[in-house]
Design a protein around this motif. Structure first.
Motif, short mmCIF file in Angstrom:
data_model
loop_
_atom_site.label_atom_id
_atom_site.label_comp_id
_atom_site.label_asym_id
_atom_site.label_seq_id
_atom_site.Cartn_x
_atom_site.Cartn_y
_atom_site.Cartn_z
N VAL A 82 6.81 -5.21 1.67
CA VAL A 82 5.45 -4.66 1.68
C VAL A 82 5.55 -3.15 1.60
N THR A 83 5.77 -2.66 0.39
CA THR A 83 5.86 -1.21 0.18
C THR A 83 4.55 -0.71 -0.42
N GLU A 84 4.37 0.59 -0.34
CA GLU A 84 3.15 1.17 -0.92
C GLU A 84 3.05 0.81 -2.40
N GLU A 85 4.18 0.91 -3.06
CA GLU A 85 4.19 0.64 -4.49
C GLU A 85 3.75 -0.79 -4.79
N ASN A 86 4.36 -1.74 -4.07
CA ASN A 86 4.05 -3.14 -4.32
C ASN A 86 2.60 -3.47 -3.99
N VAL A 87 2.15 -2.98 -2.84
CA VAL A 87 0.76 -3.26 -2.45
C VAL A 87 -0.20 -2.71 -3.50
N THR A 88 0.08 -1.49 -3.92
CA THR A 88 -0.79 -0.86 -4.92
C THR A 88 -0.82 -1.68 -6.21
N ALA A 99 -4.78 6.13 0.97
CA ALA A 99 -4.70 6.28 2.42
C ALA A 99 -4.62 4.92 3.10
N ARG A 100 -5.41 3.98 2.60
CA ARG A 100 -5.41 2.66 3.23
C ARG A 100 -4.09 1.93 2.98
N VAL A 101 -3.54 2.14 1.80
CA VAL A 101 -2.24 1.52 1.51
C VAL A 101 -1.19 2.07 2.47
N LYS A 102 -1.20 3.38 2.59
CA LYS A 102 -0.24 4.03 3.50
C LYS A 102 -0.43 3.51 4.93
N ALA A 103 -1.68 3.45 5.35
CA ALA A 103 -1.97 3.00 6.71
C ALA A 103 -1.46 1.57 6.91
N LEU A 104 -1.70 0.74 5.91
CA LEU A 104 -1.27 -0.65 5.99
C LEU A 104 0.25 -0.75 6.13
N VAL A 105 0.93 -0.06 5.25
CA VAL A 105 2.38 -0.13 5.25
C VAL A 105 2.95 0.43 6.55
N ALA A 106 2.35 1.53 6.99
CA ALA A 106 2.81 2.14 8.25
C ALA A 106 2.60 1.19 9.42
N ALA A 107 1.45 0.54 9.43
CA ALA A 107 1.15 -0.35 10.55
C ALA A 107 2.08 -1.55 10.58
N LEU A 108 2.49 -1.98 9.40
CA LEU A 108 3.32 -3.19 9.33
C LEU A 108 4.80 -2.92 9.53
N GLU A 109 5.14 -1.64 9.51
CA GLU A 109 6.54 -1.27 9.54
C GLU A 109 7.33 -1.98 10.65
N ASP A 110 6.79 -1.95 11.84
CA ASP A 110 7.55 -2.50 12.97
C ASP A 110 7.03 -3.87 13.40
#
Lengths: 69, 293, 69, 69, 69, 69, 69
Positions: free
Chosen positions: D17-23, D36-47
């Motif tokens: 689930v990377t920014e690139e793939n989600v986008t 911003a939402r993509v970044k937020a999503l990826v950041a939230a899912l990181e851990d």
């Protein structure tokens, strides 16, 4: 509840729930901080395992949502 | 390529050409079985399919001719053209065609020797028959008929043929008399050729309930993920706030943090604990005063 | 479940759940798309009330085992 | 919820689930992607253990908001 | 949850849940703030009645779980 | 129930639930202490696992507090 | 919980829950009193109808059941 929210914010961010930290957070939120409440908060949390306490919240809730279909 | 047809009489050649045109003009070519469908119903089905699919009846040999002349992988349909076959042409996808054909099926009376497509049930209640030999006929095949108030009545609901069992002549006759039509009659898709693949009916049955359940599941998973991983969306932010609040309140009560919003919960907890100890003490001989409970 | 997720993604984005759209989404996710499954999905969902299924999910949050797609 | 579904789709397909793939997935679905939402999503899912997070029942708000898209 | 607590803290303190305010609170807590998550949070809260969400949660009371002293 | 609260207070504070201690607490609260009841209480609690009695009570919970908003 | 026990003890004995009274009870129980928590407790209880809060708790019936140790 501001004081508890501040404590949980710190805890979630991996910071210690100290009087100093709680005060800083509350001030940043524009709260007129009462030292006594901060002290009481920190004292109360001293012997509590916050993660454990949080996990108890998860046990409760089912009953909550009354299937308002 | 005209290898097979150049000996055919003109009318047969025309039939073959029509089939070939149908194949050329549609993305889906299917073979359907029309066995046992009365002509009147065929008309009805054609009407229902109008604009979506075209049914072309033809002898199997002519169908084979046409398939062979078109050649290629569509020839595989040949082996599915048995009995009273017809061709069906459409631009829908095979799953939709299958659903469509299922929907055009109608209920008909059972003929002796047919297999029950599902449990055949005779419901209890009055019939239109006057007392007579009919009572014995029904009873003979196990239908609990009786005379009541000058009419023949079925005393209780009864399953007379189980799904998959053969329907005997006597039962078929009884069902006709009771106007029970257990058979699904309609075009039965034998095979569909669509974009170089032959689909047989077993591949085309769709369990819509399973899809529905999976949609529910996926939606639940998305909801759970959004809340548990704290990814706020308009749909889930309420639940996320709720979770945070519940956690905060729980921590507050567990840690005895005396805040207005939860002091009632803390009092309640103390009260329950007191009662627990009071009852334990009572069980060991301590007399409680009236106010305690 | 990829196919279902793709359908829900499209539905949530206000797009039609067509073969073309589902295929595009799955491909973008790097899924080796099976035409027949896409077709089956689209045909199946034609008569399914997706909004109703979603709202049902919101009421009963427990996660069940996936039924074979 | 589109972003969540995109993440679930990728996860199920065994992709990161990377920014690139989600986008890419969102674009394929015709969504006007907000970085911003993509970044937020990826950041939230990181851990986050996604498998665990999707199966752990979250409580819907009491009056289960019906079917809001 | 840090971001959520920051929002709840602000709300309880009677302040607006803006990007600026959330960021300030988080920073005071020593959190390395991710702008994207702040934006996503504020956007999600836009049409939400926070008081209502809170009072719904309160229905499912805390203190539920066994209190092993 | 003052007597019970006095006992609980002592127990929670890590003190023994003795006649002397219970009497002291009750007196500090301005209660006119009945010696016989103190004796009865102390005798009864001698065989009680107070922690267990407390934790059983605490389980009760959730559904109880109605919509305390 | 000592502080709340002290408060309820006082309330049950018909005394006012003041800082002074709470402190006196706690001291009698040998508790090292933290002024801040006493203050916080008394402040939290200020406008609260204790009897009502108690009667709500009584709704939770489980407490009644077990008892016999």
């Amino acid at each position: 509840m501001e004081y508890i929210y501040a404590a949980l914010l710190l805890h979630n961010a991996g910071k210690d729930v100290t009087e100093e930290n709680v005060t800083a957070v509350l001030k940043a939120a524009g709260v007129a901080v009462e030292d006594a409440r901060v002290k009481a908060l920190v004292a109360a949390l001293e012997d509590v395992n916050i993660d454990e306490a949080i996990s108890k919240a998860a046990v409760a809730p089912a009953a909550a949502a009354p299937a308002a279909a | 390529m005209a290898l097979y047809t150049h000996h055919l009489p003109k009318w047969k050649k025309d039939e073959v050409d029509e089939i070939k045109r149908g194949i050329g003009e549609h993305s889906l070519v299917g073979v359907v079985d029309m066995y046992g469908i009365p002509a009147s119903q065929v008309q009805h089905i054609r009407r229902n399919l109008r604009g979506t699919a075209r049914v072309k009846m033809a002898r199997n040999t002519l169908i084979e001719h046409a398939l062979n002349e078109v050649g290629g992988s569509v020839v595989a349909l040949r082996e599915h053209a048995e009995g009273q076959s017809a061709m069906i042409f459409t631009n829908e996808n095979p799953f939709k065609l299958f659903k469509l054909l299922e929907q055009t099926k109608t209920k008909m009376a059972a003929k002796p020797g047919e297999i029950a497509p599902e449990d055949i049930v005779v419901p209890k209640g009055p019939t239109s028959f006057k007392p007579g030999p009919i009572v014995g006929e029904l009873q003979q095949v196990g239908i609990p008929a009786a005379i009541e108030g000058g009419k023949v009545k079925i005393r209780e609901t009864k399953t007379v043929v189980k799904k998959g069992e053969v329907i005997s002549k006597k039962i078929a006759d009884a069902l006709v008399k009771l106007d029970i039509k257990p058979m699904d009659v309609g075009l039965v898709l034998q095979a569909a050729y669509y974009k170089n693949t032959v689909f047989t009916p077993d591949l085309l049955v769709i369990d819509e309930e399973a899809y529905y359940r999976n949609i529910v599941l996926a939606a639940q998973q998305a909801f759970n993920l959004s809340v548990n991983a704290v990814i706020p969306t308009p749909l889930t932010i309420g639940a996320i706030i709720g979770k945070a609040v519940r956690e905060a309140r729980t921590v507050g009560v567990e840690a005895s943090i005396y805040e207005k919003d939860i002091i009632d919960l803390i009092i309640g907890r103390a009260q329950r604990e007191m009662l627990g100890v009071a009852l334990a003490a009572e069980a060991h001989g301590f007399e409680l005063d009236e106010a305690t409970l």
